[in-house]
Design an enzyme around this catalytic site. Structure first.
Site, PDB file in Angstrom:
ATOM      1  N   LYS A   1       0.815  -1.199   0.000  1.00 11.71           N
ATOM      2  CA  LYS A   1       0.000   0.000   0.000  1.00 11.71           C
ATOM      3  C   LYS A   1       0.852   1.254   0.000  1.00 11.71           C
ATOM      4  O   LYS A   1       0.409   2.305  -0.419  1.00 11.71           O
ATOM      5  CB  LYS A   1      -0.876   0.003   1.244  1.00 11.71           C
TER       6      LYS A   1
HETATM    7  N1  GLU Z   1      -7.368  -5.643   6.965  1.00 16.19           N
HETATM    8  C1  GLU Z   1      -6.130  -6.371   6.793  1.00 16.19           C
HETATM    9  C2  GLU Z   1      -5.350  -5.816   5.629  1.00 16.19           C
HETATM   10  O1  GLU Z   1      -5.918  -5.222   4.745  1.00 16.19           O
HETATM   11  C3  GLU Z   1      -6.352  -7.834   6.522  1.00 16.19           C
HETATM   12  C4  GLU Z   1      -6.825  -8.504   7.714  1.00 16.19           C
HETATM   13  C5  GLU Z   1      -6.959 -10.004   7.607  1.00 16.19           C
HETATM   14  O2  GLU Z   1      -7.160 -10.530   6.496  1.00 16.19           O
HETATM   15  O3  GLU Z   1      -6.881 -10.631   8.649  1.00 16.19           O
HETATM   16  O4  GLU Z   1      -4.150  -5.973   5.604  1.00 16.19           O
END
Ligand code: GLU
Ligand code: ZN
Length: 295
Positions: free
Chosen positions: A231
């Protein structure tokens, strides 16, 4: 087909658009669920408004739809789940399993991210403090479907970790465990950047009496220059008209065979074939993607 007990999910954080790496994770999770006739849920992990990018939530949902990755039921937003999180933090605090920590960032410098336990027995009040969960001096281990055995000593390698921040925001570790259990998730397929978060989640599951899901951590995509795709790049949104070629690239990154005849197919057609041919055992535990496949 008889209904499968499999429940999978994709849980993006709206801090940016979906990038190729998150598409690979979403696709793997979708295929793993759909190949066995399972359900696939979508959860927006919007617990951190300061880190959120305006418009990212809608853009992520749009991209998934445009790429044919349909989810079941309503999207769950973690920003709507605060009452559930608050109740658990309160309970853990009252039981003495969690405690208030008033350490400043400066005080924690030099401890390598492992909390030294300064406030463990200080009995600080909750107000204005972060809440940390006490970890046991134990090794937590699990068998990952791709990465194999993974073990971590919580006391030595992690330390007591934050479940609610000083500013009141709930930590990912807490929210993810509560929501996966609440949504009945049986199988977690996600990026290997979260592999070393898993033992903390196993401990929380044990503490709260939840059953342990199966895990499949897909390797991070390492670019030819050695950088991890992520990201931090502030990647632009994945273009809707690129859906078919990018799905085919994502399939190749997952070690799946792709038929060149599919280059002119719709995303739905690509997914229908991929779902029938899904072979999770073909996923390599590390992957590099040719430069050409990243553009
Ligand atoms: N929200 C997390 C992320 O975008 C992923 C969480 C998960 O898959 O446990 O990195
Ligand atoms: Zn402290």
């Amino acid at each position: 087909m008889t209904p499968s007990p499999y429940v999978g999910r994709f849980a993006p954080t709206p801090s940016g658009f979906l990038h190729f790496g998150s598409l690979v994770a979403a696709l793997a999770s979708w295929l793993d669920a759909r190949a066995v006739g399972g359900r696939w849920l979508l959860r927006m992990e919007d617990t951190d408004p300061p880190r959120e990018m305006p418009g990212a939530r809608d853009a992520i949902l749009h991209t998934l739809e445009g790429y044919g990755l349909k989810w079941d039921g309503e999207v769950v937003f973690q920003s709507q789940r605060h009452d559930a999180y608050a109740e658990v933090v309160e309970r853990l605090f009252r039981q003495g399993l969690a405690y208030a920590c008033t350490c400043s960032r400066k005080q924690l410098e030099g401890s390598n991210g492992i909390y030294p336990g300064t406030c463990r027995n200080a009995g600080h009040a909750r107000e204005g403090a972060a809440i940390r969960l006490r970890v046991p001096e134990l090794t937590y281990r699990f068998s990952d479907r791709v990465q194999g055995e993974f073990a971590q000593h919580l006391g030595r390698e992690v330390g007591d970790f934050i479940i609610q921040r000083r500013d009141g925001l709930y930590a990912y570790q807490l929210a993810v465990v509560l929501d996966d259990a609440w949504q009945g998730v049986t199988d977690i397929v996600r990026g290997a950047d979260l592999l070393d978060n898993t033992p903390r989640q196993l401990y929380l599951q044990e503490l709260l009496g939840f059953s342990q899901p199966r895990y499949l951590h897909i390797p991070l995509i390492i670019q030819p220059d050695g950088h991890k795709l992520g990201k931090s790049y502030r990647s632009p949104p994945l273009a809707p008209e690129q859906a078919t070629p990018l799905l085919l690239r994502a399939l190749r990154a997952l070690g799946q065979a792709t038929d060149p005849a599919l280059e002119g197919a719709s995303p739905g057609e690509v997914l229908a074939v991929a779902r029938q041919q899904w072979r999770p055992d073909a996923i390599a535990s590390r992957m590099t993607v040719p430069e050409a496949d990243l553009r």
